[in-house]
Design a protein around this motif. Sequence first.
Motif, PDB file in Angstrom:
ATOM      1  N   ARG A 158      63.459  46.969  14.538  1.00 21.60           N
ATOM      2  CA  ARG A 158      63.024  47.892  13.476  1.00 21.60           C
ATOM      3  C   ARG A 158      61.520  48.148  13.548  1.00 21.60           C
ATOM      4  N   ALA A 159      60.754  47.089  13.843  1.00 17.59           N
ATOM      5  CA  ALA A 159      59.307  47.253  13.975  1.00 17.59           C
ATOM      6  C   ALA A 159      58.969  48.118  15.189  1.00 17.59           C
ATOM      7  N   ILE A 160      59.701  47.917  16.287  1.00 20.02           N
ATOM      8  CA  ILE A 160      59.479  48.731  17.485  1.00 20.02           C
ATOM      9  C   ILE A 160      59.794  50.197  17.186  1.00 20.02           C
ATOM     10  N   ALA A 161      60.896  50.429  16.468  1.00 28.43           N
ATOM     11  CA  ALA A 161      61.284  51.800  16.122  1.00 28.43           C
ATOM     12  C   ALA A 161      60.240  52.468  15.239  1.00 28.43           C
ATOM     13  N   ALA A 162      59.656  51.690  14.340  1.00 30.86           N
ATOM     14  CA  ALA A 162      58.656  52.244  13.426  1.00 30.86           C
ATOM     15  C   ALA A 162      57.303  52.452  14.085  1.00 30.86           C
ATOM     16  N   ASN A 163      57.058  51.737  15.186  1.00 32.02           N
ATOM     17  CA  ASN A 163      55.756  51.817  15.871  1.00 32.02           C
ATOM     18  C   ASN A 163      55.976  52.024  17.375  1.00 32.02           C
ATOM     19  N   LYS A 164      56.837  52.970  17.699  1.00 32.63           N
ATOM     20  CA  LYS A 164      57.272  53.132  19.093  1.00 32.63           C
ATOM     21  C   LYS A 164      56.114  53.438  20.035  1.00 32.63           C
ATOM     22  N   ALA A 165      55.213  54.312  19.641  1.00 31.86           N
ATOM     23  CA  ALA A 165      54.104  54.700  20.518  1.00 31.86           C
ATOM     24  C   ALA A 165      53.181  53.514  20.791  1.00 31.86           C
ATOM     25  N   VAL A 166      52.875  52.755  19.745  1.00 28.21           N
ATOM     26  CA  VAL A 166      51.971  51.617  19.909  1.00 28.21           C
ATOM     27  C   VAL A 166      52.629  50.528  20.743  1.00 28.21           C
ATOM     28  N   TYR A 167      53.922  50.285  20.506  1.00 27.64           N
ATOM     29  CA  TYR A 167      54.619  49.262  21.285  1.00 27.64           C
ATOM     30  C   TYR A 167      54.747  49.697  22.740  1.00 27.64           C
ATOM     31  N   SER A 168      54.949  50.984  22.965  1.00 25.63           N
ATOM     32  CA  SER A 168      54.998  51.500  24.339  1.00 25.63           C
ATOM     33  C   SER A 168      53.659  51.279  25.037  1.00 25.63           C
ATOM     34  N   ALA A 169      52.569  51.494  24.305  1.00 24.21           N
ATOM     35  CA  ALA A 169      51.241  51.265  24.872  1.00 24.21           C
ATOM     36  C   ALA A 169      51.063  49.795  25.246  1.00 24.21           C
ATOM     37  N   SER A 170      51.593  48.911  24.420  1.00 29.21           N
ATOM     38  CA  SER A 170      51.520  47.478  24.711  1.00 29.21           C
ATOM     39  C   SER A 170      52.299  47.147  25.980  1.00 29.21           C
ATOM     40  N   ALA A 177      63.209  55.522  13.443  1.00 28.33           N
ATOM     41  CA  ALA A 177      62.911  54.537  12.396  1.00 28.33           C
ATOM     42  C   ALA A 177      63.943  54.576  11.278  1.00 28.33           C
ATOM     43  N   SER A 178      64.390  55.775  10.915  1.00 30.33           N
ATOM     44  CA  SER A 178      65.376  55.903   9.830  1.00 30.33           C
ATOM     45  C   SER A 178      66.714  55.296  10.234  1.00 30.33           C
ATOM     46  N   GLU A 179      67.091  55.459  11.503  1.00 31.77           N
ATOM     47  CA  GLU A 179      68.343  54.882  11.986  1.00 31.77           C
ATOM     48  C   GLU A 179      68.230  53.366  12.122  1.00 31.77           C
ATOM     49  N   ALA A 180      67.069  52.900  12.557  1.00 28.93           N
ATOM     50  CA  ALA A 180      66.867  51.461  12.729  1.00 28.93           C
ATOM     51  C   ALA A 180      66.987  50.723  11.404  1.00 28.93           C
ATOM     52  N   ALA A 181      66.542  51.365  10.334  1.00 25.87           N
ATOM     53  CA  ALA A 181      66.601  50.727   9.011  1.00 25.87           C
ATOM     54  C   ALA A 181      68.039  50.454   8.589  1.00 25.87           C
ATOM     55  N   ALA A 182      68.967  51.256   9.124  1.00 21.56           N
ATOM     56  CA  ALA A 182      70.374  51.107   8.739  1.00 21.56           C
ATOM     57  C   ALA A 182      71.155  50.225   9.709  1.00 21.56           C
ATOM     58  N   LEU A 183      70.503  49.758  10.757  1.00 22.90           N
ATOM     59  CA  LEU A 183      71.200  48.922  11.735  1.00 22.90           C
ATOM     60  C   LEU A 183      71.647  47.602  11.116  1.00 22.90           C
ATOM     61  N   GLY A 184      72.859  47.178  11.463  1.00 22.73           N
ATOM     62  CA  GLY A 184      73.342  45.902  10.961  1.00 22.73           C
ATOM     63  C   GLY A 184      73.291  44.808  12.009  1.00 22.73           C
ATOM     64  N   ALA A 185      73.181  45.216  13.301  1.00 22.75           N
ATOM     65  CA  ALA A 185      73.150  44.244  14.400  1.00 22.75           C
ATOM     66  C   ALA A 185      72.519  44.900  15.622  1.00 22.75           C
TER      67      ALA A 185
END
Length: 236
Positions: free
Chosen positions: A49-61, A122-130
């Motif tokens: 969920r954090a990766i989905a919400a910050n995809k660009a920054v995590y990609s840079a990492s 990010a919106s889809e990740a928030a609803a993920l159950g697994a």
Amino acid sequence: MTTAVGRPRDPAVRRAGLLLLLTAAATVAMVFARVAADADQPDLLESVRAIAANKAVYSASGAARLVSGLTLIAAASFLWSTWVVRERFGSPLVPLLLAVSGAFTAVSGACALALAASAPAASEAAALGAVDASTEAIANVRWATGAAGFAAAGLALLAAAQRQWKAGGAIRRIAPGSLALGIAMQFIWVDAATILHRISGIAFVLWLVAIALMLLTGRVERHFAAMQDSPREGYR
């Protein structure tokens, strides 16, 4: 350009130093981006969920980690070809282990990029159950290769410490730090040693910078060139 004893400067030494500096810079960029992404959560679902919400920054990492691994491999290849290693003043184990470290680190970075690419909105990740099995597998490989890369770099420091001690002079003063840091880096496999991980990570970047500057300025070459005319029975 020559050393203090008239030996021509080895361009491979300077190139190795420059690439180690680039490795340190990429590592710092990776850490800042990774912290900003806030993806190091105790639960993988929360990490996704954090990766989905910050995809660009995590990609840079992930990209910075990949670059740091590739530059470390390149630095190791130049170190391997230097006269310092060829003539066994420096241990050939050091560039070999650094190359192994770089390879693991590059794979870890590629896995991080794959996680970012496969993360839902990010919106889809928030609803993920697994988390699906493929994402979990990539995450596990990312962690394992990242830890293996760090541990291999620590083993390189342990190999370097022995030769640094035998070298004497200013280089000998680095040996205790290399030894202590190399041992501390092996605790990457211990989850409870989080504070030690952070300290050793910062110390490793500083070690890279220090060694890189010694290579770039010719300090290492001058020291070992001067030793060529000095008795060193048992050095190798």
